[in-house]
Design an enzyme around this catalytic site. Structure first.
Site, PDB file in Angstrom:
ATOM      1  N   TYR A  43      49.976 -33.937  33.091  1.00 56.00           N
ATOM      2  CA  TYR A  43      49.549 -33.979  31.978  1.00 56.00           C
ATOM      3  C   TYR A  43      50.574 -33.358  30.868  1.00 56.00           C
ATOM      4  CZ  TYR A  43      45.001 -35.410  33.847  1.00 56.00           C
ATOM      5  OH  TYR A  43      43.994 -36.053  34.411  1.00 56.00           O
ATOM      6  N   HIS A 101      45.547 -34.594  42.694  1.00 55.98           N
ATOM      7  CA  HIS A 101      45.299 -35.528  41.666  1.00 55.98           C
ATOM      8  C   HIS A 101      45.206 -37.134  42.374  1.00 55.98           C
ATOM      9  CE1 HIS A 101      46.508 -36.515  37.325  1.00 55.98           C
ATOM     10  NE2 HIS A 101      45.698 -37.289  37.672  1.00 55.98           N
TER      11      HIS A 101
HETATM   12  N1  LIG Z   1      41.881 -37.675  37.862  1.00 55.16           N
HETATM   13  C1  LIG Z   1      42.474 -38.867  37.276  1.00 55.16           C
HETATM   14  O1  LIG Z   1      43.144 -39.491  37.789  1.00 55.16           O
HETATM   15  C2  LIG Z   1      42.077 -38.976  35.939  1.00 55.16           C
HETATM   16  C3  LIG Z   1      42.718 -40.142  35.311  1.00 55.16           C
HETATM   17  C4  LIG Z   1      42.371 -40.243  33.961  1.00 55.16           C
HETATM   18  C5  LIG Z   1      41.630 -39.279  33.144  1.00 55.16           C
HETATM   19  N2  LIG Z   1      41.311 -38.137  33.822  1.00 55.16           N
HETATM   20  C6  LIG Z   1      40.731 -36.943  33.129  1.00 55.16           C
HETATM   21  O2  LIG Z   1      39.480 -37.594  32.263  1.00 55.16           O
HETATM   22  C7  LIG Z   1      39.705 -37.024  30.904  1.00 55.16           C
HETATM   23  C8  LIG Z   1      38.836 -38.082  30.135  1.00 55.16           C
HETATM   24  O3  LIG Z   1      39.644 -39.436  30.626  1.00 55.16           O
HETATM   25  P1  LIG Z   1      40.102 -40.547  29.493  1.00 55.16           P
HETATM   26  O4  LIG Z   1      40.730 -39.657  28.160  1.00 55.16           O
HETATM   27  O5  LIG Z   1      40.857 -41.399  30.130  1.00 55.16           O
HETATM   28  O6  LIG Z   1      38.659 -41.362  29.113  1.00 55.16           O
HETATM   29  P2  LIG Z   1      37.453 -41.103  28.137  1.00 55.16           P
HETATM   30  O7  LIG Z   1      37.010 -39.558  28.058  1.00 55.16           O
HETATM   31  O8  LIG Z   1      36.346 -41.925  28.417  1.00 55.16           O
HETATM   32  O9  LIG Z   1      38.019 -41.547  26.756  1.00 55.16           O
HETATM   33  C9  LIG Z   1      38.794 -40.751  25.777  1.00 55.16           C
HETATM   34  C10 LIG Z   1      39.070 -41.893  24.605  1.00 55.16           C
HETATM   35  O10 LIG Z   1      38.097 -42.493  23.955  1.00 55.16           O
HETATM   36  C11 LIG Z   1      38.202 -42.224  22.656  1.00 55.16           C
HETATM   37  N3  LIG Z   1      36.932 -41.673  22.099  1.00 55.16           N
HETATM   38  C12 LIG Z   1      36.210 -40.783  22.727  1.00 55.16           C
HETATM   39  N4  LIG Z   1      34.959 -40.591  21.891  1.00 55.16           N
HETATM   40  C13 LIG Z   1      34.965 -41.911  21.359  1.00 55.16           C
HETATM   41  C14 LIG Z   1      33.911 -42.530  20.400  1.00 55.16           C
HETATM   42  N5  LIG Z   1      32.651 -41.980  20.305  1.00 55.16           N
HETATM   43  N6  LIG Z   1      34.057 -43.697  20.004  1.00 55.16           N
HETATM   44  C15 LIG Z   1      35.392 -44.157  20.086  1.00 55.16           C
HETATM   45  N7  LIG Z   1      36.304 -43.935  21.057  1.00 55.16           N
HETATM   46  C16 LIG Z   1      35.986 -42.651  21.550  1.00 55.16           C
HETATM   47  C17 LIG Z   1      39.098 -40.995  22.480  1.00 55.16           C
HETATM   48  O11 LIG Z   1      39.882 -41.329  21.054  1.00 55.16           O
HETATM   49  P3  LIG Z   1      39.845 -40.379  20.036  1.00 55.16           P
HETATM   50  O12 LIG Z   1      40.719 -39.004  20.329  1.00 55.16           O
HETATM   51  O13 LIG Z   1      40.398 -40.924  19.091  1.00 55.16           O
HETATM   52  O14 LIG Z   1      38.405 -39.924  19.677  1.00 55.16           O
HETATM   53  C18 LIG Z   1      40.060 -41.188  23.754  1.00 55.16           C
HETATM   54  O15 LIG Z   1      41.035 -41.937  23.412  1.00 55.16           O
HETATM   55  C19 LIG Z   1      41.250 -37.198  30.678  1.00 55.16           C
HETATM   56  O16 LIG Z   1      41.307 -36.133  29.585  1.00 55.16           O
HETATM   57  C20 LIG Z   1      41.696 -36.428  32.120  1.00 55.16           C
HETATM   58  O17 LIG Z   1      41.357 -35.109  31.943  1.00 55.16           O
HETATM   59  C21 LIG Z   1      41.584 -37.997  35.183  1.00 55.16           C
END
Ligand SMILES: NC(=O)c1ccc[n+]([C@@H]2O[C@H](COP(=O)([O-])OP(=O)(O)OC[C@H]3O[C@@H](n4cnc5c(N)ncnc54)[C@H](OP(=O)(O)O)[C@@H]3O)[C@@H](O)[C@H]2O)c1
Length: 271
Positions: A43, A101
């Protein structure tokens, strides 16, 4: 001696939280009450996470810091050194939770190679707890053969939200008393547009994303939402107040699943 906290059910996802803006978002998450930060070697946010933790007034043992070993570091001669590098970037005494990961792309490295090294990292104290991410039932079973049954891992971090419930692997992990942590827990902001969720949201005065988190906790999962925006970071924390009724949980359970979002061609054969 102080006792470090166990993994909280709510974490702040640190993917994309880069540089000064990233540090500010992570610091704000800590300020509103998050005590679990999820980063990864891939990241490029380990430095920012460490800076935010050190800048906060929260005692170090009250924040649970996770990093993930990148696929490029799964080789036996790389894994422990890479976690030492992560610790240096974080500038923290230790990593609370280190996880794999992804299983090696296309299975090119046998799981015993990196799982045994991960266990060594835990035994040496670089990290306090170990786990995996994107592991399938077959890979979890293989891990149990390698590391022994029962408590080998703290959790399996997988894609999971009301629009992608991933039930087979989630049930399997829970049957082994392994935590399930949901990534993409907000379905990247698609939950508010879902009509059945909108009805539940209205009843609670919350957004669809908050209802999604509440449903994930009702199922016993942990969740690591993220946002760059303060009001959304605070909303994730406030979602912990929501208690869904049995009917609301059943309505969410019954939502049709869409496709998996994170599905690299080199990934494992999903359940
Ligand atoms: N282990 C793995 O392979 C893996 C893969 C992917 C992710 N992850 C981890 O999981 C965490 C979260 O995953 P993610 O960021 O992909 O998905 P998420 O938390 O489901 O979605 C985050 C995104 O949604 C938007 N968002 C948040 N609240 C919102 C709302 N109320 N209305 C509309 N949009 C909203 C955010 O944009 P804004 O910034 O504009 O609010 C951001 O772009 C990552 O940061 C990472 O730490 C792990």
């Amino acid at each position: 001696m102080s006792v470090s906290i166990p993994m909280p059910s709510l974490g702040f996802g640190c993917y994309g939280r880069l540089g000064a803006e990233g540090v500010s978002a992570i610091r704000y998450a800590l300020e509103v009450g998050y005590r679990n930060l999820d980063t990864g070697q891939d990241y490029q946010t380990e430095v920012d996470v460490g800076e935010a933790v050190r800048a906060s007034v929260i005692p170090r043992d009250q924040v649970y810091v996770t990093t993930k070993v990148a696929t490029g570091n799964l080789a036996a001669n790389r894994l422990i050194a890479s976690l030492e590098e992560s610790r240096k970037k974080l500038k923290l005494d230790r990593i609370d939770f280190a996880l794999i990961h992804w299983p090696a792309p296309n299975g090119a490295i046998a799981p015993e190679v990196y799982l045994i090294e991960l266990r060594k990292a835990e035994e040496s104290g670089i990290c306090r707890e170990i786990g995996v991410s994107n592991f399938t039932i077959a890979l979890i079973s293989r891990a149990e053969e390698i590391l022994g049954k029962g408590g080998a891992f703290v959790c399996n971090q997988i894609e999971l939200n009301p629009l992608f419930k991933n039930p087979k692997i989630a049930r399997h992990c829970q049957s082994l008393s392994m935590r399930v942590t949901c990534y993409l827990p907000l379905a990247r902001g698609r939950l508010s547009a879902n009509l059945p969720l909108a009805a539940i949201s209205k009843a609670h005065g919350m957004t669809g994303e908050q209802i999604g988190l509440a449903w994930e906790w009702s199922r016993g999962y942990a969740a690591i939402p993220t946002s760059s925006r303060r009001e959304r970071i605070a909303a994730g924390f406030a979602a912990q107040q929501v208690r869904l009724s049995k009917e609301e949980i059943a309505t969410t359970d019954a939502l049709p699943d869409g496709p998996r979002v994170i599905a690299p061609a080199w990934g494992p054969k999903w359940d």
